[in-house]
Design a protein around this motif. Structure first.
Motif, PDB file in Angstrom:
ATOM      1  N   ILE A 104       0.800  -0.920   0.545  1.00 40.70           N
ATOM      2  CA  ILE A 104       0.313  -0.166   0.566  1.00 40.70           C
ATOM      3  C   ILE A 104       1.144   1.269   0.232  1.00 40.70           C
ATOM      4  O   ILE A 104       2.192   0.884  -0.337  1.00 40.70           O
ATOM      5  N   GLY A 105       0.167   2.473  -0.761  1.00 41.90           N
ATOM      6  CA  GLY A 105       1.245   3.163  -0.818  1.00 41.90           C
ATOM      7  C   GLY A 105       1.974   3.508  -0.617  1.00 41.90           C
ATOM      8  O   GLY A 105       2.326   2.800  -2.142  1.00 41.90           O
ATOM      9  N   GLY A 106       4.016   4.036  -0.458  1.00 43.13           N
ATOM     10  CA  GLY A 106       4.928   3.684  -1.746  1.00 43.13           C
ATOM     11  C   GLY A 106       5.195   1.955  -1.998  1.00 43.13           C
ATOM     12  O   GLY A 106       5.590   1.730  -2.550  1.00 43.13           O
ATOM     13  N   SER A 107       4.282   0.999  -1.421  1.00 38.73           N
ATOM     14  CA  SER A 107       5.105   0.133  -1.889  1.00 38.73           C
ATOM     15  C   SER A 107       4.013  -0.665  -2.538  1.00 38.73           C
ATOM     16  O   SER A 107       3.569  -1.683  -2.587  1.00 38.73           O
ATOM     17  N   SER A 182       6.220  -4.761   1.940  1.00 35.51           N
ATOM     18  CA  SER A 182       6.554  -4.124   3.445  1.00 35.51           C
ATOM     19  C   SER A 182       7.692  -3.217   4.005  1.00 35.51           C
ATOM     20  O   SER A 182       7.894  -4.551   4.255  1.00 35.51           O
ATOM     21  N   LYS A 183       7.859  -1.357   3.947  1.00 39.60           N
ATOM     22  CA  LYS A 183       9.181  -1.060   4.515  1.00 39.60           C
ATOM     23  C   LYS A 183       9.402  -1.797   5.960  1.00 39.60           C
ATOM     24  O   LYS A 183      10.137  -2.302   6.575  1.00 39.60           O
ATOM     25  N   SER A 184       7.804  -1.225   6.512  1.00 42.16           N
ATOM     26  CA  SER A 184       7.237  -1.762   8.294  1.00 42.16           C
ATOM     27  C   SER A 184       7.717  -3.078   8.642  1.00 42.16           C
ATOM     28  O   SER A 184       8.117  -3.608   9.124  1.00 42.16           O
ATOM     29  N   THR A 187       2.580  -3.329   8.115  1.00 45.85           N
ATOM     30  CA  THR A 187       1.529  -2.821   8.027  1.00 45.85           C
ATOM     31  C   THR A 187       0.541  -3.521   7.433  1.00 45.85           C
ATOM     32  O   THR A 187       0.207  -4.239   7.525  1.00 45.85           O
ATOM     33  N   GLY A 245       9.147   5.670   1.073  1.00 47.81           N
ATOM     34  CA  GLY A 245       8.269   4.993  -0.013  1.00 47.81           C
ATOM     35  C   GLY A 245       7.599   5.857  -1.294  1.00 47.81           C
ATOM     36  O   GLY A 245       7.481   4.743  -2.244  1.00 47.81           O
ATOM     37  N   ARG A 246       7.291   6.992  -1.494  1.00 46.20           N
ATOM     38  CA  ARG A 246       6.920   8.294  -2.570  1.00 46.20           C
ATOM     39  C   ARG A 246       7.703   7.663  -3.818  1.00 46.20           C
ATOM     40  O   ARG A 246       7.682   8.224  -4.832  1.00 46.20           O
ATOM     41  N   GLN A 326       0.711  11.364  -3.926  1.00 41.72           N
ATOM     42  CA  GLN A 326       1.271  10.945  -2.819  1.00 41.72           C
ATOM     43  C   GLN A 326       2.858  11.876  -2.795  1.00 41.72           C
ATOM     44  O   GLN A 326       2.859  12.144  -1.118  1.00 41.72           O
ATOM     45  N   GLU A 330       2.533  13.612   0.240  1.00 39.64           N
ATOM     46  CA  GLU A 330       3.227  13.382   1.724  1.00 39.64           C
ATOM     47  C   GLU A 330       4.409  14.069   1.621  1.00 39.64           C
ATOM     48  O   GLU A 330       4.972  14.725   2.656  1.00 39.64           O
ATOM     49  N   GLN A 466       6.993  12.096   6.815  1.00 43.04           N
ATOM     50  CA  GLN A 466       5.413  12.319   6.991  1.00 43.04           C
ATOM     51  C   GLN A 466       4.851  11.917   7.987  1.00 43.04           C
ATOM     52  O   GLN A 466       4.381  10.887   8.600  1.00 43.04           O
TER      53      GLN A 466
HETATM   54  O1  PA5 Z   1       4.993   6.577   2.281  1.00 45.94           O
HETATM   55  C1  PA5 Z   1       5.154   5.723   2.744  1.00 45.94           C
HETATM   56  O2  PA5 Z   1       5.949   5.572   3.752  1.00 45.94           O
HETATM   57  C2  PA5 Z   1       3.373   5.832   2.878  1.00 45.94           C
HETATM   58  O3  PA5 Z   1       3.025   5.804   1.978  1.00 45.94           O
HETATM   59  C3  PA5 Z   1       3.907   3.649   3.285  1.00 45.94           C
HETATM   60  O4  PA5 Z   1       4.916   3.065   1.973  1.00 45.94           O
HETATM   61  C4  PA5 Z   1       2.692   2.829   3.295  1.00 45.94           C
HETATM   62  O5  PA5 Z   1       1.901   3.241   4.845  1.00 45.94           O
HETATM   63  C5  PA5 Z   1       3.900   1.534   3.406  1.00 45.94           C
HETATM   64  O6  PA5 Z   1       4.286   1.377   4.265  1.00 45.94           O
HETATM   65  P1  PA5 Z   1       5.123   0.558   4.461  1.00 45.94           P
HETATM   66  O7  PA5 Z   1       6.001  -0.139   2.875  1.00 45.94           O
HETATM   67  O8  PA5 Z   1       6.096   0.179   5.966  1.00 45.94           O
HETATM   68  O9  PA5 Z   1       4.411  -0.972   4.337  1.00 45.94           O
END
Ligand code: PA5
Length: 487
Positions: A104-107, A182-184, A187, A245-246, A326, A330, A466
């Motif tokens: 999701i998001g950047g991922s 997922s970076k973290s 999520t 992420g972006r 995004q 962000e 962000q």
């Molecule tokens: O820009 C960001 O950091 C967010 O959009 C993340 O990419 C998003 O919340 C997903 O996070 P993660 O990659 O840790 O699952």
């Protein structure tokens, strides 16, 4: 008035600069801040340091996205890492039936761009031969919607049944690759879908599941996903430190998915690299990222243009607009500047698509509140353009448009929209790509990424954190626990 690079990439700012718009004088007056911003970009490139940028836990953090286009030994993208990605892509061919990319998001957003540009909307309806052996691709994890997740599982179960019991030539177990990004590493949106889909598919004897994890590579303090990858011996790729992420479309997050569908990841990075080189020019009128940042900053601050409509012309570019939302939101939507003063900076980004939204949003762009910049993207030459045939010569209105290609008609529509907006004092600008391919996509996206970095310096806000997205997360965690304890 436009800036055209040697590659053919063009930034046309005719409708953004001049009488009744941003003036050259406005740009001149910004020269000292622009000089500083340009130096800050240079420092970022050389050292990864951006003044006052702190990570989520409040410690200084490097900003490394500008290194990503440079495929060099020791860099985040190296010849070895690109080679590994290419091998990963090749290993999919004629082996994996379906990839589910979870994130999701950047991922997610960058991967969707690469998929759309490479594959279009009808990829999953093509045969394996038509896909050159590459797998079908579905996205999940970018919402927590039980209906769409169940639909996806049902689809895979049905396809697996067909593969096992109705494929007379080659009855086989249906092979699914879950790429969990997922970076973290934890999520909720991504991991809840991952668990639901993994469990359902593992329980289907007709399905064989493989998992690839894309997460923070740190093995000493591993993320949950990294830990699972190590324990289960899943192949894993990196979301490197210093790449928010972006910006991850230029690292293994985006490139893994690109490789899985035969996208030319090297041309993509080469386009980004050439853009980075062109944007080292200290003459603002020759540097598209600096110029774009300056014009948008002035339009916002001096002329009240607080919304930015990103309006590409062409269906498969809508996800570029979503990716940009995004990036802009962000990076620049910040309450406090780097000195801690409340500034509430940023433009509200809006997704639009030409010609579709000319029949809906354009009324508001043309006559509504005078607070928008409309940013167009166009493709100059469409491959396999179609000529509108003269099939109904008796119908004069239709005969009038016959003989024109759809690509020409699309551009006439865009130009007409731009002219109409300009004639009513509405700011607009154009990014023009000679063709829709990996190289020019790399140029465009990198220019936009660098542009928000410049604008962060001009507005004196940290474009790389962000903090605003943490607010709801602090509320959501305990709420979920309450739901769980209520059963
Ligand atoms: O820009 C960001 O950091 C967010 O959009 C993340 O990419 C998003 O919340 C997903 O996070 P993660 O990659 O840790 O699952």
């Amino acid at each position: 008035m436009s800036l055209k690079l040697k590659s053919g990439f063009e930034f046309d700012y005719e409708n953004l600069v001049g009488e009744g718009r941003v003036t050259r004088d406005d740009v001149e007056q910004l020269a000292p801040q622009l000089g500083k911003a340009h130096k800050a970009m240079d420092t970022m490139r050389k050292t990864g340091v951006i003044k006052a940028h702190l990570s989520k836990d409040g410690t200084p953090e490097k900003v490394l996205f500008s290194q990503l286009p440079y495929v060099e030994k020791g860099n985040l993208n190296s010849p070895e890492s690109i080679d590994r990605l290419k091998k990963f892509g090749q290993s999919m061919r004629n082996r994996i039936d379906t990839v589910i990319s979870l994130g999701i998001g950047g991922s997610f957003l960058g991967n969707k761009v690469l998929f759309d540009v490479q594959c279009g909307s009808f990829w999953n309806m093509k045969t394996r031969e038509e896909r050159d052996g590459y797998p079908r691709v579905f996205f999940s994890g970018n919402n927590i919607d039980p209906r769409s997740t169940k639909d996806l599982i049902d689809y895979i179960n049905h396809a697996a049944d067909m593969a096992m019991h109705h494929d007379k030539k080659n009855p086989h177990k249906y092979k699914v690759m879950l790429i969990c990004i997922s970076k973290s590493g934890g999520t909720l949106d991504t991991m809840s879908n991952f668990m639901v889909i993994y469990d359902a598919l593992m329980n289907n004897p007709n399905v064989e599941v493989e998992v690839t994890a894309v997460t923070d590579p740190n093995t000493e303090k591993p993320t949950l996903l990294k830990k699972m990858a190590m324990e289960n011996k899943w192949e894993s790729f990196a979301v490197p430190d210093g790449v928010g992420g972006r910006f991850t479309i230029f690292c293994e997050v985006g490139l893994v998915l690109g490789a899985a569908v035969g996208f030319d990841i090297e041309a993509f990075l080469a386009g980004a690299k050439q853009m980075d080189i062109d944007c080292q020019n200290d003459d603002i009128w020759q540097n598209p990222a600096m110029l774009n940042a300056a014009l948008k900053f002035i339009a916002s601050e001096k002329y009240g243009r607080s919304e930015e409509v990103m309006m590409p012309y062409g269906d498969y570019l809508e996800s570029v607009s979503m990716w940009y939302i995004q990036l802009l939101a962000e990076s620049l939507g910040k309450q406090f500047n780097k000195e801690g003063k409340e500034v509430c900076y940023g433009r509200t980004p809006i997704v639009a698509l030409g010609t579709r939204d000319m029949h809906s949003q354009t009324q508001q762009h043309q006559e509504g509140r005078l607070n928008k910049i409309v940013q167009f993207i166009r493709i100059e030459k469409w491959t396999n353009d179609l000529t509108i045939p003269n099939v109904f010569p008796q119908a004069h209105k239709l005969a009038d448009i016959a003989g024109v290609t759809m690509g020409q008609a699309l551009e006439v529509a865009r130009q007409s929209n731009a002219d109409a907006l300009a004639s009513n004092g509405r700011f607009n600008a154009l990014f023009s790509l000679p063709e829709l391919n990996a190289y020019y996509l790399g140029q465009l996206l990198y220019m936009l990424a660098l542009s928000v970095a410049y604008e962060g310096e001009l507005a004196d806000v940290d474009a790389f954190n962000q903090p605003g997205v943490e607010a709801y997360k602090r509320i959501m965690g305990p709420k979920l626990q309450q739901v769980k304890s209520r059963g």
